[in-house]
Write an enzyme that holds these catalytic residues in place. Sequence first.
Site, PDB file in Angstrom:
ATOM      1  N   CYS A  54       0.881  -1.187   0.000  1.00  0.00           N
ATOM      2  CA  CYS A  54       0.000   0.000   0.000  1.00  0.00           C
ATOM      3  C   CYS A  54       0.895   1.206   0.000  1.00  0.00           C
ATOM      4  CB  CYS A  54      -0.903  -0.001   1.231  1.00  0.00           C
ATOM      5  SG  CYS A  54      -1.697  -1.585   1.527  1.00  0.00           S
ATOM      6  N   ALA A  55       1.502   1.450  -1.155  1.00  0.00           N
ATOM      7  CA  ALA A  55       2.667   2.337  -1.203  1.00  0.00           C
ATOM      8  C   ALA A  55       2.381   3.834  -1.171  1.00  0.00           C
ATOM      9  CB  ALA A  55       3.494   2.016  -2.445  1.00  0.00           C
ATOM     10  N   ALA A  56       1.236   4.247  -1.691  1.00  0.00           N
ATOM     11  CA  ALA A  56       1.014   5.702  -1.814  1.00  0.00           C
ATOM     12  C   ALA A  56       0.836   6.350  -0.458  1.00  0.00           C
ATOM     13  CB  ALA A  56      -0.205   5.954  -2.682  1.00  0.00           C
ATOM     14  N   GLY A 100       3.910   7.580  -0.886  1.00  0.00           N
ATOM     15  CA  GLY A 100       5.264   7.265  -1.338  1.00  0.00           C
ATOM     16  C   GLY A 100       6.423   7.538  -0.424  1.00  0.00           C
ATOM     17  N   ASP A 160      -0.582   0.519  -5.069  1.00  0.00           N
ATOM     18  CA  ASP A 160      -1.652   1.132  -4.297  1.00  0.00           C
ATOM     19  C   ASP A 160      -2.940   1.007  -5.087  1.00  0.00           C
ATOM     20  OD1 ASP A 160      -1.683   3.006  -1.649  1.00  0.00           O
ATOM     21  OD2 ASP A 160      -3.360   3.453  -2.988  1.00  0.00           O
ATOM     22  N   ARG A 194      -3.656   8.097  -6.188  1.00  0.00           N
ATOM     23  CA  ARG A 194      -2.577   8.051  -5.215  1.00  0.00           C
ATOM     24  C   ARG A 194      -1.295   7.500  -5.813  1.00  0.00           C
ATOM     25  NH1 ARG A 194      -3.719   7.881   0.298  1.00  0.00           N
ATOM     26  NH2 ARG A 194      -2.796   5.831   0.561  1.00  0.00           N
ATOM     27  N   ASP A 244      -5.504  -4.474  -6.732  1.00  0.00           N
ATOM     28  CA  ASP A 244      -6.079  -4.695  -5.409  1.00  0.00           C
ATOM     29  C   ASP A 244      -5.093  -5.498  -4.572  1.00  0.00           C
ATOM     30  OD1 ASP A 244      -9.322  -5.986  -4.268  1.00  0.00           O
ATOM     31  OD2 ASP A 244      -7.507  -5.415  -3.184  1.00  0.00           O
ATOM     32  N   ASP A 276       1.672  -1.234   4.785  1.00  0.00           N
ATOM     33  CA  ASP A 276       1.330   0.012   5.484  1.00  0.00           C
ATOM     34  C   ASP A 276      -0.116   0.338   5.146  1.00  0.00           C
ATOM     35  OD1 ASP A 276       2.152   3.494   5.066  1.00  0.00           O
ATOM     36  OD2 ASP A 276       1.743   2.421   6.932  1.00  0.00           O
ATOM     37  N   CYS A 310      -1.069   4.275  10.886  1.00  0.00           N
ATOM     38  CA  CYS A 310      -0.858   5.534  11.601  1.00  0.00           C
ATOM     39  C   CYS A 310      -2.074   5.821  12.489  1.00  0.00           C
ATOM     40  CB  CYS A 310      -0.568   6.686  10.649  1.00  0.00           C
ATOM     41  SG  CYS A 310      -1.772   6.855   9.335  1.00  0.00           S
TER      42      CYS A 310
END
Lengths: 353, 362
Positions: free
Chosen positions: A150-152, A154, A173, A178, A206, A224, A279
């Site tokens: 889920c890279a964006a 970045g 992502d 994104r 996905d 992430d 987060c």
Amino acid sequence: AATEPKFPATQLALQNFDMTYSIQFGDLWPSIRVSLLSEQKYGALVNNFAAWDLVSGKLEKLSARDFVNDAICHGEVEAESGQTTTPSLASGSCSPNLRCFTFPRGDVSRFPPARLGSLGVMDYYLMDAASLLPVLALGLQPGDTVLDLCAAPGGKTLALLQTGCCRNLAANDLSTSRTGRLQKVLHSYVPQDIRDGNRVRVTSWDGRKWGELEGDTYDRVLVDVPCTTDRHSLREEENNIFQRSRKKERQMLPMLQMQLLAAGLLATKPGGHVVYSTCSLSHLQNEYVVQGTIEFLANQYSIKVQVEDLTHFRKLFMDTFSFFPSCQVGELVIPNLLANFGPMYFCKMWRLT
Amino acid sequence: MALNNLAQERRGVCYMGVSDWHRLIPLAWAHVARRTPLREQKRTCASLLCQLATASKGGSLRKVSCVEPRKYVRESECRANVTRYRLEEQRTPVARGVLEREKVISALLDMGFSDIHVNELLSMWPSVPTQQVLDFISELILLGLNPEPVYVAVKKSPELLKLPMMHVRKRSSYLRKLGLGEGKLKTVLLCCPEIFTMPQRDIDGIVGVLREKCLFTVQQVTRILHRCPYVLQEDPGELEYKFQYAYFRMGVKHADVVRTDFLRYSITRIQQRHVFLERLGRYQTPDKKGQTRVPNPLLKDILRVSEAEFLARTACSSAAEFDVFKKLFAREEEEKTESPMPDSERLSVDEEEEEEEEGEEE
């Protein structure tokens, strides 16, 4: 038709947090709360593809310090004096070559905006310094194949590339807008020769499907996940996940997170490592997801996954960040006015079978 | 005293009055006053006050002037020698000046000032005529102040002595109307001697804000001026903002604003402590029904206590955290007044906390 009473999503978020976190954190909650509602602190991730020694010098002149370097030195000193009992978890296990500057505890100075350097790439990347910890914990080694599920937008992806360890990096992502941002970041920071070829691959698929797509493939996987983005949800009204219209989506988050973590683990080679991060402060999105997924994989796939103890790792960074002392699994950076980073939860796992 | 006023206005006649006065042998009289037991001195003072009051209300000055000499001539008859000596002296201008000074000194001593204080008061602003000093001080005494606070106030702000008496009288009567007499005036005068020097329109500005903008009652205004005299030095706009902050932002009602001397504190202190508590989750603005989820701390525990006590008991936080908060908050306020910069302009700032955008499929 009657219109819904106007109640900002940021307020709904705060009410939600007051209810859940006052119980979860008790006496710690007020100091976390005031920090979440005040300006956050940033770190400057030095771009190794620029003139990084000059950039480091410039940041030092501002009285900022490279907290990664400080932590590693701190760890080495302890190892030498025989204080650590697990040398395998010493500085060697942190992803290498990461340089990130922060201002000292209690110092509220801001970094100047990043600038384009002489080599055609930006000099540093401003991010929540706590975001670097999952990447450090993942412990990349030279030649690793890496997946950022889920890279964006970045920041962590960029950090993975900064280690210089990635034989191949797959950055994905779900959202195309994104991944667009992710591409922009890579363009601004990473030279073309590294982005080209098979070294870096950006996709908008996905993430939940990765077990089927690329099972047992990667040495290191970073998951992430999308979460309630606690700090952001208290400040930004736009697209806020606490809007009443997104209630169902929000309630489904832990399920989504488990699916993503499961996919990430399935995409890992046996013997490889995964770091799960969010987060959010929420126990339901953090430990609960980790424990639930491990159990699920054990039951449904007979795959054995072991949580790795990060106590030693946490100790390395205690001077820079405030950690919650009572996580069942993983580590949680909690915001504090003196070190207003996070929230950032991360848990390292080892796929055994 | 009243005689001397008369003297200023009617030169020719005054000499008659003055020479009558001569027979009082001011110096001797002063000795008498000092040797008189305190109770009698007070009576003397009281009778003087009475006469002064009559005089200031525009009563017949002549009448007053006649009463005095007769009363005291009896007392000083035995000092005839000194009288004769004095009568000779008074012919020269220097002598007249000295005599006037003697009168003023006695009058001040009569009011209850000590020798030392009298000397200090008269040498505070040499260019001001002693009579004017006396007039001003009398006015303060008439407003109900005791000698000690008068001395302290004048010592602190000698420029008060330069004020024209007409202005002083007008101001005194205005202050009386506001309910600021006696003890109340003492506090105000000590903190804020400007209450006599400031232009009427500036006081009107402050009182106007309190009455018409904040809607305090007359008694409330008196109490505010008495207990928070520094409001007189504030900018009216800022004073109004402070009240609005209390009323709307913090949900504090009029009676509590007055009772807790809320307006005495600087807006910075108020905002810092209030917002800190609010963000900690320890203070909530009451809803429309005036209720809060958890009772708010008492205002005195927020504003009146020292910072150390505030942190230990009310905020339950550390000095280090409060220090950082103050810096961050100051910066926020500063940036609020500048034009707001949208987040998107911070190009390299990582929005890791970005929302998950569902439904945006490939």
